[in-house]
Design a protein around this motif. Sequence first.
Motif, PDB file in Angstrom:
ATOM      1  N   UNK A  47       0.831  -1.192  -0.134  1.00  0.00           N
ATOM      2  CA  UNK A  47       0.127  -0.013   0.089  1.00  0.00           C
ATOM      3  C   UNK A  47       0.798   1.351  -0.219  1.00  0.00           C
ATOM      4  N   UNK A  48       2.203   1.191   0.556  1.00  0.00           N
ATOM      5  CA  UNK A  48       2.904   2.472   0.825  1.00  0.00           C
ATOM      6  C   UNK A  48       2.682   2.914   1.974  1.00  0.00           C
ATOM      7  N   UNK A  49       1.712   2.555   2.991  1.00  0.00           N
ATOM      8  CA  UNK A  49       1.588   3.086   4.074  1.00  0.00           C
ATOM      9  C   UNK A  49       2.433   2.483   5.162  1.00  0.00           C
ATOM     10  N   UNK A  50       3.707   2.982   5.102  1.00  0.00           N
ATOM     11  CA  UNK A  50       4.703   2.225   6.073  1.00  0.00           C
ATOM     12  C   UNK A  50       4.667   2.833   7.420  1.00  0.00           C
ATOM     13  N   UNK A  51       5.013   1.746   8.188  1.00  0.00           N
ATOM     14  CA  UNK A  51       5.238   1.855   9.757  1.00  0.00           C
ATOM     15  C   UNK A  51       6.653   1.715   9.904  1.00  0.00           C
ATOM     16  N   UNK A  52       7.149   2.938  10.184  1.00  0.00           N
ATOM     17  CA  UNK A  52       8.741   2.894  10.616  1.00  0.00           C
ATOM     18  C   UNK A  52       8.844   3.034  12.131  1.00  0.00           C
ATOM     19  N   UNK A  53       9.478   1.900  12.598  1.00  0.00           N
ATOM     20  CA  UNK A  53       9.684   1.680  14.042  1.00  0.00           C
ATOM     21  C   UNK A  53      10.349   2.710  14.700  1.00  0.00           C
ATOM     22  N   UNK A  54       9.617   3.318  15.792  1.00  0.00           N
ATOM     23  CA  UNK A  54      10.355   4.419  16.636  1.00  0.00           C
ATOM     24  C   UNK A  54      10.721   3.741  17.895  1.00  0.00           C
ATOM     25  N   UNK A  55       9.854   3.096  18.563  1.00  0.00           N
ATOM     26  CA  UNK A  55      10.304   2.339  19.823  1.00  0.00           C
ATOM     27  C   UNK A  55       9.354   1.070  20.001  1.00  0.00           C
ATOM     28  N   UNK A  56       9.910  -0.023  20.318  1.00  0.00           N
ATOM     29  CA  UNK A  56       9.063  -1.228  20.823  1.00  0.00           C
ATOM     30  C   UNK A  56       8.977  -1.412  22.306  1.00  0.00           C
ATOM     31  N   UNK A  57       7.931  -1.490  22.823  1.00  0.00           N
ATOM     32  CA  UNK A  57       7.753  -1.788  24.556  1.00  0.00           C
ATOM     33  C   UNK A  57       7.216  -2.990  24.574  1.00  0.00           C
ATOM     34  N   UNK A  58       7.494  -3.591  25.808  1.00  0.00           N
ATOM     35  CA  UNK A  58       6.848  -4.986  26.210  1.00  0.00           C
ATOM     36  C   UNK A  58       6.075  -4.648  27.548  1.00  0.00           C
ATOM     37  N   UNK A  59       4.973  -5.215  27.695  1.00  0.00           N
ATOM     38  CA  UNK A  59       3.880  -5.030  28.726  1.00  0.00           C
ATOM     39  C   UNK A  59       4.622  -5.791  29.873  1.00  0.00           C
ATOM     40  N   UNK A  60       4.085  -5.561  31.193  1.00  0.00           N
ATOM     41  CA  UNK A  60       4.576  -5.967  32.458  1.00  0.00           C
ATOM     42  C   UNK A  60       4.439  -7.479  32.164  1.00  0.00           C
ATOM     43  N   UNK A  61       3.487  -8.181  31.803  1.00  0.00           N
ATOM     44  CA  UNK A  61       3.380  -9.536  31.666  1.00  0.00           C
ATOM     45  C   UNK A  61       4.206 -10.231  30.683  1.00  0.00           C
ATOM     46  N   UNK A  62       4.697  -9.284  29.743  1.00  0.00           N
ATOM     47  CA  UNK A  62       5.622  -9.850  28.444  1.00  0.00           C
ATOM     48  C   UNK A  62       4.687 -10.574  27.499  1.00  0.00           C
ATOM     49  N   UNK A  63       3.362 -10.344  27.414  1.00  0.00           N
ATOM     50  CA  UNK A  63       2.353 -10.880  26.429  1.00  0.00           C
ATOM     51  C   UNK A  63       1.783 -10.057  25.606  1.00  0.00           C
TER      52      UNK A  63
END
Length: 119
Positions: free
Chosen positions: A64-80
């Motif tokens: 589509x060209x509607x790209x998502x460039x990663x800025x930051x990835x976070x993990x929640x407290x339960x890691x799920x």
Amino acid sequence: MFDPQTLRFDASGLIPAIAQDAASGEVLMLAWMNAEAVARTLESGRVTYWSRSRQAFWVKGESSGHVQKLVEMRVDCDRDCLLVQVEQTGPACHTNRQSCFYTALRGGDEVEIMAPVAG
């Protein structure tokens, strides 16, 4: 060094990933990742999901060209669950809306609160 195997994947080997616009804070969509999709995203900086219907990887915006460039990835407290903060180019939703969350429940009714992007 982060190891994706430390995440708590479901029985299908998947983890939900919530995409959020890093600048505005708007929640854009929810999709699924497996360990390899997480690793590919972190390595390339382009958000990669696992399509449950196609049983294949898909890089957001590849067709589509509607790209998502990663800025930051976070993990929640339960890691799920993951929060993927992105720089979004164009609409995030396949319906051509900025967010997949364009239907509000108000007074027992469904109300569309976001129109498709013109284009």
